[in-house]
Design a protein around this motif. Structure first.
Motif, PDB file in Angstrom:
ATOM      1  N   THR A  42       0.959  -1.284  -0.076  1.00 24.81           N
ATOM      2  CA  THR A  42       0.500  -0.616   0.011  1.00 24.81           C
ATOM      3  C   THR A  42       1.078   1.389  -0.042  1.00 24.81           C
ATOM      4  N   HIS A  43       1.891   1.231   1.033  1.00 24.90           N
ATOM      5  CA  HIS A  43       2.987   2.337   0.820  1.00 24.90           C
ATOM      6  C   HIS A  43       4.263   1.548   0.622  1.00 24.90           C
ATOM      7  N   ASN A  44       5.552   2.417   0.525  1.00 21.21           N
ATOM      8  CA  ASN A  44       6.520   1.724   0.463  1.00 21.21           C
ATOM      9  C   ASN A  44       7.405   3.143   2.070  1.00 21.21           C
ATOM     10  N   TYR A  45       8.503   2.281   2.092  1.00 21.52           N
ATOM     11  CA  TYR A  45       9.436   2.377   3.143  1.00 21.52           C
ATOM     12  C   TYR A  45      10.867   2.766   2.430  1.00 21.52           C
ATOM     13  N   LEU A  46      11.821   3.719   2.854  1.00 22.44           N
ATOM     14  CA  LEU A  46      12.751   3.834   2.882  1.00 22.44           C
ATOM     15  C   LEU A  46      13.832   2.096   3.562  1.00 22.44           C
ATOM     16  N   PHE A  47      14.517   1.545   3.453  1.00 24.80           N
ATOM     17  CA  PHE A  47      15.472   1.150   4.178  1.00 24.80           C
ATOM     18  C   PHE A  47      16.922   1.163   3.925  1.00 24.80           C
ATOM     19  N   VAL A  48      16.921   0.681   5.625  1.00 23.87           N
ATOM     20  CA  VAL A  48      17.875   1.259   6.022  1.00 23.87           C
ATOM     21  C   VAL A  48      18.768   0.516   6.682  1.00 23.87           C
ATOM     22  N   ASN A  49      19.532   0.168   6.732  1.00 22.66           N
ATOM     23  CA  ASN A  49      20.728  -1.077   7.773  1.00 22.66           C
ATOM     24  C   ASN A  49      20.094  -0.256   8.882  1.00 22.66           C
ATOM     25  N   PRO A  50      20.639  -0.739   9.938  1.00 24.43           N
ATOM     26  CA  PRO A  50      19.603   0.246  11.372  1.00 24.43           C
ATOM     27  C   PRO A  50      21.293   0.968  11.448  1.00 24.43           C
ATOM     28  N   ARG A  51      22.144   0.044  11.482  1.00 20.48           N
ATOM     29  CA  ARG A  51      23.324   0.939  11.826  1.00 20.48           C
ATOM     30  C   ARG A  51      24.111   2.260  11.087  1.00 20.48           C
ATOM     31  N   THR A  52      23.716   2.648   9.786  1.00 21.69           N
ATOM     32  CA  THR A  52      23.307   3.590   9.399  1.00 21.69           C
ATOM     33  C   THR A  52      22.422   4.667   9.791  1.00 21.69           C
ATOM     34  N   ALA A  53      21.692   3.974   9.501  1.00 22.53           N
ATOM     35  CA  ALA A  53      20.194   4.982  10.128  1.00 22.53           C
ATOM     36  C   ALA A  53      20.374   5.164  11.382  1.00 22.53           C
ATOM     37  N   ARG A  54      21.417   4.980  12.858  1.00 26.61           N
ATOM     38  CA  ARG A  54      21.583   5.478  13.966  1.00 26.61           C
ATOM     39  C   ARG A  54      22.103   6.161  13.668  1.00 26.61           C
ATOM     40  N   LEU A  55      23.259   6.595  12.785  1.00 29.76           N
ATOM     41  CA  LEU A  55      24.408   7.207  12.537  1.00 29.76           C
ATOM     42  C   LEU A  55      23.810   8.721  12.905  1.00 29.76           C
ATOM     43  N   GLN A  56      22.921   9.134  11.820  1.00 31.86           N
ATOM     44  CA  GLN A  56      21.698   9.980  11.635  1.00 31.86           C
ATOM     45  C   GLN A  56      20.232  10.237  12.852  1.00 31.86           C
ATOM     46  N   GLY A  57      20.722   9.262  13.981  1.00 28.79           N
ATOM     47  CA  GLY A  57      19.382   9.444  15.065  1.00 28.79           C
ATOM     48  C   GLY A  57      18.344   8.788  14.290  1.00 28.79           C
ATOM     49  N   ILE A  58      18.360   8.181  12.974  1.00 35.45           N
ATOM     50  CA  ILE A  58      16.720   7.405  12.709  1.00 35.45           C
ATOM     51  C   ILE A  58      16.901   6.143  13.426  1.00 35.45           C
ATOM     52  N   GLU A  59      15.279   5.988  13.898  1.00 42.77           N
ATOM     53  CA  GLU A  59      14.715   4.993  14.265  1.00 42.77           C
ATOM     54  C   GLU A  59      13.724   4.094  13.374  1.00 42.77           C
ATOM     55  N   ASP A  60      13.167   2.727  13.589  1.00 39.17           N
ATOM     56  CA  ASP A  60      12.787   2.531  12.597  1.00 39.17           C
ATOM     57  C   ASP A  60      11.385   2.641  13.131  1.00 39.17           C
ATOM     58  N   GLY A  61      10.945   3.136  11.455  1.00 39.00           N
ATOM     59  CA  GLY A  61       9.290   3.529  11.400  1.00 39.00           C
ATOM     60  C   GLY A  61       9.836   5.277  11.271  1.00 39.00           C
ATOM     61  N   ASP A  62      10.698   6.172  11.447  1.00 40.55           N
ATOM     62  CA  ASP A  62      11.069   7.447  11.646  1.00 40.55           C
ATOM     63  C   ASP A  62      10.097   8.411  10.149  1.00 40.55           C
ATOM     64  N   TRP A  63       9.968   8.714  10.172  1.00 41.98           N
ATOM     65  CA  TRP A  63       9.950  10.013   9.003  1.00 41.98           C
ATOM     66  C   TRP A  63      11.159  10.660   8.687  1.00 41.98           C
ATOM     67  N   ILE A  64      11.824  10.523   6.998  1.00 43.25           N
ATOM     68  CA  ILE A  64      13.180  10.768   7.019  1.00 43.25           C
ATOM     69  C   ILE A  64      12.887  11.613   5.906  1.00 43.25           C
ATOM     70  N   TRP A  65      13.767  12.498   5.684  1.00 42.62           N
ATOM     71  CA  TRP A  65      14.415  13.511   4.524  1.00 42.62           C
ATOM     72  C   TRP A  65      15.199  12.556   3.682  1.00 42.62           C
ATOM     73  N   VAL A  66      15.493  12.278   2.155  1.00 40.44           N
ATOM     74  CA  VAL A  66      16.151  11.735   1.282  1.00 40.44           C
ATOM     75  C   VAL A  66      16.478  12.258   0.862  1.00 40.44           C
ATOM     76  N   GLU A  67      17.635  13.187   0.764  1.00 40.20           N
ATOM     77  CA  GLU A  67      18.096  14.210  -0.430  1.00 40.20           C
ATOM     78  C   GLU A  67      19.484  13.513  -1.713  1.00 40.20           C
ATOM     79  N   SER A  68      19.268  14.069  -2.912  1.00 36.26           N
ATOM     80  CA  SER A  68      20.041  13.696  -3.736  1.00 36.26           C
ATOM     81  C   SER A  68      20.733  15.467  -3.635  1.00 36.26           C
ATOM     82  N   GLN A  69      21.711  15.649  -5.081  1.00 39.15           N
ATOM     83  CA  GLN A  69      22.122  16.558  -5.115  1.00 39.15           C
ATOM     84  C   GLN A  69      20.725  17.316  -6.714  1.00 39.15           C
TER      85      GLN A  69
END
Ligand SMILES: Nc1nc2c(c(=O)[nH]1)N[C@H]1C(S)=C(S)[C@@H](COP(=O)(O)OP(=O)(O)OC[C@H]3O[C@@H](n4cnc5c(=O)[nH]c(N)nc54)[C@H](O)[C@@H]3O)O[C@H]1N2
Ligand SMILES: Nc1nc2c(c(=O)[nH]1)N[C@H]1C(S)=C(S)[C@@H](COP(=O)(O)OP(=O)(O)OC[C@H]3O[C@@H](n4cnc5c(=O)[nH]c(N)nc54)[C@H](O)[C@@H]3O)O[C@H]1N2
Ligand code: SF4
Ligand code: SF4
Ligand code: SF4
Ligand code: SF4
Ligand code: SF4
Ligand SMILES: [Mo]
Lengths: 996, 243, 326
Positions: A835-862
């Motif tokens: 029904t919708h999608n998530y961005l899958f991130v390795n927990p270690r990578t996510a936590r470096l940015q303080g991002i927990e499972d289920g958080d809303w996040i920004w994904v930015e490219s150039q």
């Protein structure tokens, strides 16, 4: 007992059910299905056990076909944009088909009479390129392509330019006999059900399955070993594996010598005009000049040059020699070995993240399995040089790869590396390795060519060549005298010389910018170019609606043929409602991409099992009608009267040339259906297909089933069946002379075609040489770099242009098995799964940015940013993030509620991906594509992630104005409800809250 | 006594969801149907399904296993959902061990679903009766179907053949053999429900390479004179021993 | 579990009804043996029983809201041999019938047929009917409690304390209500009933606290490892197979925060026990019906919270399968 469930012996279901067979099209795999109808309504669809492809199984999508057929998102009326409404607003009024045809025919006739290239026809994930291509060619426009350019052209080109065939629909791993299976960068692919059948059998037989993929889902989940690799670095991995194989002597020398150009001598005299080309036997007449056979070996026994494949000779694979004329030469294999020297496992570890020890071990597993588990089948065959073989042997290491390799701008060279690796192991068209499917193998390069310049495009005249072809040298490019592209997508220009599938992903941008020129009418069939098949989606949507200074739309007329309420449909000026796959005739033709098996050609058809809904009309009929109205020669008699009543009539009676006996279908040809592959039209052909499960399968004798590149029996059969023009062998191009010709042109060397070869006719003194086409100054080093005749590794272009400290993560997508691109959000069952999608991130990578499972996040490219939700996953390489492809939707599209999860929580990664890269040197822009093939670099984007601020909306960004329903859509909803109600025990039906 | 069941091979299940929608499709059109859907085109769509495929991750990167896990009613041999049912709507058939719900008796009290530890029963929100996998009882005995098609819809659909169907009490059946020889196990054995459905675990195939396999007489490098030889100038035992 | 209001009302209402009846009957027995100073008249028993009946009837009505197919509710009596729910479905109407008879006996003031037990003691029909009803009341407590206590993998419920709680809490609320009721119809009984109400509330507190303590120390027997049969210390679900919710995500998960759960626990611990005891004490001392009414209101509200918590706290092993969407 009870009333509602029967005792064991009762016969419960629907005694009135009627069963019709046809071919599924919930995806491009094209399985055979049985459609069970009750009172003319579809009630159950299952796999056809008698179909060679799926043998009775069916996938999640195929089983949900009912919900597509009765989807409220279907279009049912031809629609014209209201003149005062903007494109994209979705304000339409109903028109008749007659009116639609008038408008189209009038406009197209004008274009055709003046400048046919101002009409562009691009098609998405369709399966009728034979017909759409024919139409475009007959019309006279070069501006035609299908989805291949944004899909997997690297896979097609990289392999076909190396072994004359490819994965994809063209060939695949022989898992029935393989012992080791290495799958690289594949999530689902086109061979969905057959591959699943094969993998599970393979695993149950105890085969070893290794998956190289940054993500572990789907197939990779059941792999014995998962090799998480950094995206875009497989070239380094494969080259290091080859390094190990060559260093340890774990290659099949015999195979390489006889069946590849490994032993052929290459001119290594840097001062020579023919530097880097193969040297040939002087003065020998070539039977087929395009595919010369007069190359030389350096014979070990006589220690001198001999024609290749000379009886009794055996070439050196290593060394450096000097020809009588003083030309220094080396065997191609020597050059490969020199190339591989630098590519050690340690070097590759630093790039790929795969430990050197793992790379080495995998190389040894491949080499030793290939060498020691050899298969020998008692099948006698004769090779193209006349040598008789008592057996067919095979080295049971099989590979499969798809867009994980293809969708990178270094994919062509990576895939060449893979094809060469497979050849080193001796696994080409042999049992347990890779096997071709008809009509492959094809010549390298295949014979089809585009016109060579603008003169091929003339008013009121069919195109002077094919719109898409296979260049063999700069001479084959489709460019004008200044080296500028003729095609709107710049395919076959110096920017993307081997863009054999076109560059659909740049069409809108180019047309909007008027670069190389402006067009008038763009017809998009079955592609959602305002959403998931476009890069830089937000901007492209603006381009579609943009006007020039004079107030005219930059793309003046947009015609869309779709079956559903897609994002693209809203931008149409004229919207043509297509039928569904259950409502039309269709042909999966040998002229296109058939569903052949390893053992021989297979083609198939669809026959309607239910009548069209509303006023929808098969696009095939639209093309036949337009072709007739425009009096295109293939569709109309010289007097202007139409040749074909309708599409089924066309399919039966059309021949590629009068009397050629070659048509769209290979089965049941000849007057009474007694011939196959080639034969006169058979008026009963459709019925015969329908009686035979809608599929034609021609198993070849075992002696024609293997070693087909060099199998005389097969080649002669293929020539007789008109699959191939020539019956010459197709040697594996370990060393690619084709690429070298382009490189020579860039470095100021080489004569035109066959370019200045030392020795042979083409290069002989006194023969008049055409002036060599040379790339424009600014592209010379690009061509010289990327047209390397030997595989090499370079970081993808976008990565080269990115600050990877700022954007450290690679972002990729994967196909979900239960969804097809953007089609299936209108499917009530499938959308419950995704029904919708998530961005899958390795927990270690996510936590470096303080991002927990289920958080809303920004994904930015150039290039852009999106807001989405994060899901932690241990099954993804730590430097990679990924999501399911095309689950996110524009609000209101696909007849979904404006607040549906797809548009509120789901997101589209495409907003982060650019269709063009800046060119540092001249401030210009070039497509974000492979420099060789123009393959879209989807998986090259680099991103960073950060937590969304607590006060930000818990919904995805960007958002677009909600799409509304079009005229004709509401009625379908009632129909759908009627269906469900018919199945209801209490008659209430699955109700649906009214909205809007 | 017969006990029909599914045996699900996690070693080959790729999580494709074919069993999910083929089950929905068969059952919505058949005697167990329809299976209602709510908000099918709106926010948070939901519906009745008898079979779901879930995903679990085992272990930590890079040693992660991804496990796709299909689950439908396990047709317990000692089904806790049956004795609690006040109406007798939930019952286990003596002849083949299938656990069924008689929709005509069910009052929709949901008690049986509370008594199932596996979360496989679903109330149909429209018909207001409890539903669950029927083991396709309306296919497997249907004499009108060819014999090889008298199998559950999900089993027919499954592209990897990860779903085996048969009588686990018949020691010669494919399912019994699979359970016995490939480590078939039951879910939540701690509750003594004795699920009839079993699962087959992942198996790992490895290739063991002996060092001598890398050094071989038939090394093709030899043919080209490329097998590395030590230089003649390097010291050797030969030079220093004299006995 | 997701607390269902129909069941919360069902169990609290019939609990209070059963308790009220037991209170009435206790008074009758005490009177019979002349342990009580005053004899309440029919004005006490008959309306009191009617009230108890009304509560039971309301509970029954509430229970229908729990059924998807209430029109088939009668079928629920079929499986009394195995199903506690079925037994409850039989016992509840039986008990209601008994209360109705008890009411009739008092309302019509039946004296015959009476049974003489020795010289001093003659038992009126109401006493005999009451005895039968009492048995049924206890049976009903047992059934109600066992409905929950018999599901062994709902570990929070699978304890005799569940039955004890249903008994004690129903009894306590019934006696509290009886006290309030006596305040209006037989004030002389207020201290007696109020005392019992306080005692039962106190015991109820102990059994409920005991079950809270027990549950706090529970270790779930099932884990993701046993649920999917993979023996590895780290197993995490990433997808449950659907995203918009299903019966399994609605029925078994309360969907509230831990803090909310904790708040409800404290609310019920305060409202259902100390507050009514204090109010009862004050009400009895002050002879204030308002305070007694407040005592019952607080206790009933507390029991609604208690019942909500009872469901919410129960952690169904099926939830192991429904933890994540993707
Ligand atoms: N169910 C379903 N089936 C489909 C489709 C669909 O939409 N749905 N689409 C069809 C179409 S059009 C196509 S083109 C095919 C595509 O078939 P696939 O190529 O299998 O599809 P993708 O999802 O693009 O898979 C790419 C895989 O490569 C991995 N990957 C990404 N980058 C790299 C890399 O650099 N190296 C390696 N080794 N792996 C990498 C990703 O993790 C992913 O697993 O599928 C077809 N089949
Ligand atoms: N980020 C990212 N983007 C990608 C990819 C990726 O991996 N990542 N993959 C790319 C690839 S490989 C591909 S092939 C493209 C696919 O991209 P598209 O070809 O655009 O595929 P769809 O989104 O399915 O759009 C097809 C359109 O056809 C319509 N349609 C469906 N059935 C019919 C029919 O019977 N008749 C007609 N006329 N129309 C029909 C649908 O409604 C839809 O609007 O996406 C590309 N986009
Ligand atoms: S794999 Fe594709 S063609 Fe085959 S059943 Fe599934 S959707 Fe249909
Ligand atoms: S159909 Fe088979 S492979 Fe697919 S999810 Fe179900 S059990 Fe697994
Ligand atoms: S799995 Fe659940 S519903 Fe099925 S038989 Fe066992 S306890 Fe009953
Ligand atoms: S919901 Fe139906 S099947 Fe389940 S216990 Fe109640 S009556 Fe029985
Ligand atoms: S056996 Fe039938 S009812 Fe059960 S999960 Fe499979 S398809 Fe569904
Ligand atoms: Mo694609």
């Amino acid at each position: 007992m009870n009333a509602s469930l029967p005792p064991p012996s009762a016969a419960p279901l629907a005694p009135t059910a009627q069963i019709k067979t046809t071919t599924c099209y919930m995806c491009a795999c094209r399985c055979g299905i049985r459609v069970h109808l009750v009172d003319g309504k579809v009630r159950y669809i299952d796999g056809n056990p008698e179909h060679p492809l799926n043998r009775g199984v069916i996938c999640a999508k195929g089983s949900s076909g009912i919900m597509k057929q009765y989807s409220p998102g279907r279009l049912t009326k031809p629609l014209m944009r209201k003149s005062d409404a903007d494109r994209g607003a979705g304000e339409f009024e109903e028109i008749s088909w007659e009116r639609a045809f008038e408008v189209l025919a009038e406009r197209l006739a004008k274009i055709r009479a003046t400048d046919p290239k101002k009409f562009a026809l691009f098609t998405g994930r369709d399966q009728m390129q034979a017909l759409t291509g024919l139409f475009a060619r007959q019309f006279g426009t070069p501006n035609y392509a299908a989805h291949g350019g944004f899909c997997s052209v690297n896979m097609a080109a990289g392999m076909i330019y190396t072994i004359g065939g490819s994965f994809w629909e063209f060939g695949g791993p022989d898992l029935d006999r393989a012992r080791l299976f290495v799958m690289i960068g594949t999530a689902e692919d086109h061979h969905s059900n057959p591959l699943k059948i094969a993998i599970s059998k393979f695993k149950r037989r105890g085969g070893r399955f290794v998956s190289v993929n940054p993500v572990r889902t789907g197939y990779s989940a059941i792999a014995d070993e998962w090799v998480p690799i950094r995206p875009g670095t497989d070239g380094a991995f494969l080259l290091a594996v080859m390094h190990e194989l060559v260093a340890a002597g774990l290659y099949d020398r015999e195979f390489l010598v006889r069946y590849s150009n490994a032993g052929q001598l290459v001119n290594v005299d840097e001062t020579s005009d023919a530097f880097g080309l193969l040297v040939s036997e002087p003065g020998q007449e070539e039977p087929v000049p395009d595919y010369p056979r007069n190359m030389l070996w350096w014979d070990r026994h006589t220690n001198g040059p001999v024609p290749t494949h000379q009886e009794g000779a055996d070439p050196y694979l290593f060394g450096e020699f000097t020809l009588a004329g003083g030309t220094r030469v080396k065997p191609a294999f020597q050059l490969l070995e020199e190339r591989l020297k630098q590519y050690t496992a340690e070097w590759a570890e630093g790039i790929t993240g795969v430990p050197a020890a793992t790379i080495r071990r995998l190389a040894h597993e491949m080499g030793i399995t290939a060498r020691d588990e050899r298969i020998e089948l008692p099948i006698a065959w004769t090779d193209c040089w006349g040598r008789e073989h008592e057996t067919v042997t095979g080295n049971p290491v099989a590979f499969h790869a798809m867009r994980g390799l293809a969708a990178h701008s270094n994919g062509f060279q990576t895939i060449r590396a893979l094809a060469i690796l497979m050849s080193l192991l001796g696994t080409i068209d042999r049992p347990g390795g890779f096997r071709h499917k008809a009509p492959f193998p094809r010549a390298i390069p295949p014979a089809a060519k585009t016109p060579k310049g603008p003169q091929g495009v003339q008013p009121n005249t069919p195109l002077g060549g094919l719109a898409l072809g296979w260049p063999g040298s700069p001479d084959d490019l489709f460019i004008d005298e200044h080296g500028k592209p003729v095609r709107i997508d710049k395919a076959f220009s110096w920017e993307y010389p081997l863009a054999v599938h076109g560059l659909m992903h740049n069409v809108i941008t180019n047309a909007w910018r008027g670069d190389p020129y402006r067009i008038d009418t763009l017809l998009i069939f079955m592609a959602n170019m305002a959403w998931n098949s476009t890069m830089n989606t937000t901007e492209v949507r603006k381009m579609l609606n943009d006007r020039d200074e004079g107030g005219e739309y930059r793309i003046p007329f947009l015609v869309v043929c779709d079956a559903f309420h897609s994002e693209m449909s809203a931008f149409a000026d004229l919207l043509l409602p297509d039928t569904t796959y259950l409502e039309r005739h269709d042909v999966m033709s040998m002229l296109d991409r058939p569903i052949s098996e390893f053992d021989g050609p297979v083609d198939s058809v669809r026959v309607p099992v239910v009548p069209p809904t509303g006023d929808c009309k098969p696009f095939q009929e639209v093309l036949i009608e337009l072709g007739s109205r425009l009096a295109l020669p293939a569709f109309a008699h010289p007097d202007g009267s139409r040749k074909y009543r309708d599409y089924p009539d066309f399919i039966v009676n059309f021949e590629t040339e009068p009397g050629s006996g070659i048509g769209f279908l290979a089965g049941w040809r000849g007057k009474g259906g007694e011939k196959f592959m080639k034969g006169e039209p058979n008026p009963q052909q459709w019925e015969m297909y329908a009686q035979n499960n809608c599929v034609f399968h021609l198993p070849l004798p075992p002696s024609y089933q293997y070693m087909r590149n060099w199998n005389r029996g097969y080649m002669e059969w293929a020539q007789r069946a008109r699959i191939r023009r020539y019956s010459d062998p197709v040697l594996v191009h370990i060393y690619s002379e084709v690429l070298q010709r382009f490189r020579l042109a860039a470095t100021g060397k080489g004569g035109g075609k066959g370019g200045g070869r030392e020795g042979g006719k083409a290069g002989a003194e006194g023969v008049e040489r055409k002036p060599v086409r040379r790339p424009p100054e600014h592209l010379r080093s690009r061509i010289a770099t990327y047209f390397d005749p030997l595989p090499f590794y370079y970081p993808p272009l976008e990565v080269q242009a990115s600050d990877t400290r700022k954007y450290p993560l690679a972002a990729v997508t994967q196909r979900p098995m239960a969804m097809y691109h953007s089609w299936d959000s209108q499917n009530a069952w499938l959308r419950q799964i995704h029904t919708h999608n998530y961005l899958f991130v390795n927990p270690r990578t996510a936590r470096l940015q303080g991002i927990e499972d289920g958080d809303w996040i920004w994904v930015e490219s150039q290039w852009g940013k999106v807001r989405c939700m994060c899901r932690h996953s241990e099954a993804v390489e730590a430097g990679t993030v990924w999501t399911w492809n095309a689950i996110g939707k524009a609000s209101g599209a696909w007849a979904l509620a404006p607040d549906a999860n797809e548009s509120r929580k789901g997101f589209l990664l495409n907003h982060l991906i650019t269709e063009e890269l800046p060119v540092a040197s001249d401030g210009g822009r070039i497509s974000n594509s492979d420099p060789v093939t123009g393959q879209a670099g989807w998986y090259d984007v680099r991103v960073r992630i950060s937590k969304a601020a607590p006060d930000e909306a818990r919904e995805t960004w960007p958002q677009f104005a909600s799409m509304r329903a079009y005229p004709g859509m509401a009625g379908v909803r009632k129909l759908w409800q009627a269906y469900v109600a018919a199945g209801a025990m209490d008659g209430s039906g699955a109700d649906r809250r009214r909205r809007r | 006594m017969t006990q029909l069941a599914l045996v699900i091979d996690l070693n080959v299940c790729v999580g494709c969801q074919a069993c999910v929608t083929s089950c929905k499709e068969w059952n919505t059109s058949g005697i167990a149907g329809y299976l209602s859907d709510d908000r099918p085109y709106d926010a948070d769509p939901t519906g009745t399904f008898f079979n779901r495929v879930q995903t679990f991750e085992v272990g930590e990167y890079p040693n992660t296993q991804t496990v796709h896990f299909p689950k439908s009613c396990l047709h317990c041999e000692d089904p806790p959902c049956v004795p609690v049912c006040p109406t007798g709507a939930s019952y286990k058939r003596a002849e083949d061990g299938i656990v069924l719900v008689d929709y005509d008796k069910c009052i929709g009290c949901k008690y049986c679903s509370w008594a199932c530890p596996y979360g496989v029963r679903e109330i149909d929100e429209h018909q207001k009766v409890m539903k669950k996998c029927t083991l396709c009882v309306d296919r497997i005995y249907d004499q009108k179907l060819p014999r090889e098609e008298r199998r559950p819809a999900c089993v027919m659909a499954c592209p990897t053949n990860a779903r085996l169907f048969g009588d686990i009490h018949d020691p010669d059946s494919a399912v019994a053999v699979a359970i016995r020889e490939r480590g078939g196990y039951q879910l939540m054995p701690e509750w003594g429900t004795h699920p009839a459905n079993h699962y087959l675990p992942r198996r790992r195939t490895e290739i063991v390479i002996q060092p001598d396999e890398l050094v071989r007489a038939d090394n093709p490098l030899k043919v080209d004179g490329k097998l590395p030889k030590p230089s003649l100038k390097e010291p050797a035992l030969d030079d220093v021993t004299s006995w | 579990m997701q607390p269902a209001f129909s069941v919360i009302f069902l169990t609290t209402l019939i609990g209070a009804g059963q308790g009220l009846f037991l209170a009435l009957y206790t008074v009758e027995l005490y009177s019979l043996f002349e342990f009580l100073p005053a004899q309440p008249g029919p004005a006490f028993y008959a309306p009191g029983t009617a009230l108890a009946f009304a509560l039971l009837a309301l509970g029954l009505v509430a229970s229908f809201f729990h059924l998807g197919r209430p029109e088939r509710g009668w079928r629920a009596a079929a499986r009394w041999r195995t199903s506690w729910l079925s037994r409850e479905v039989i016992v509840l109407p039986a008990f209601m019938a008994a209360t109705a008879a008890y009411w009739l006996a008092h309302w019509a003031d039946w004296r015959e047929p009476s049974v003489a037990l020795g010289a001093a003691l003659t038992i009126a029909p109401s006493v005999a009917i009451g005895a039968a009803a009492t048995v049924l009341a206890f049976a009903l407590f047992l059934c109600t409690g066992m409905i929950y206590a018999c599901i062994k993998f709902l570990q929070e419920w699978a304890t005799p304390l569940t039955v004890a709680n249903y008994l004690m809490l129903g009894g306590a609320s019934g006696f509290t209500l009886a006290t309030l009721f006596a305040g209006r119809t037989a004030p002389e009984l207020v201290p007696f009933l109020g005392g019992w109400a306080a005692v039962l509330t106190g015991i109820g507190f102990l059994t409920r606290a005991a079950s809270l303590a027990r549950n706090a120390g529970l270790k779930p027997k099932s884990s993701l490892q046993t649920a999917i049969g993979v023996k590895h210390p780290r197993v995490v679900q990433t997808a449950q197979g659907f995203m918009g919710g299903s019966f399994n995500t609605r029925e078994f998960i309360h969907g509230r925060t831990r803090a909310f759960l904790r708040a409800i626990k404290w609310i019920f611990l305060v409202l259902a026990f100390p507050v009514p005891i204090a109010l009862l004490g004050a009400g009895v001392a002050a002879g204030s019906s308002t305070l007694l009414a407040a005592a019952f209101a607080a206790q009933y509200a507390g029991l609604l919270a208690e019942r909500w918590f009872f469901f919410a706290q129960a952690n169904h092993p099926q939830n192991l399968y429904y933890q994540a969407i993707a």
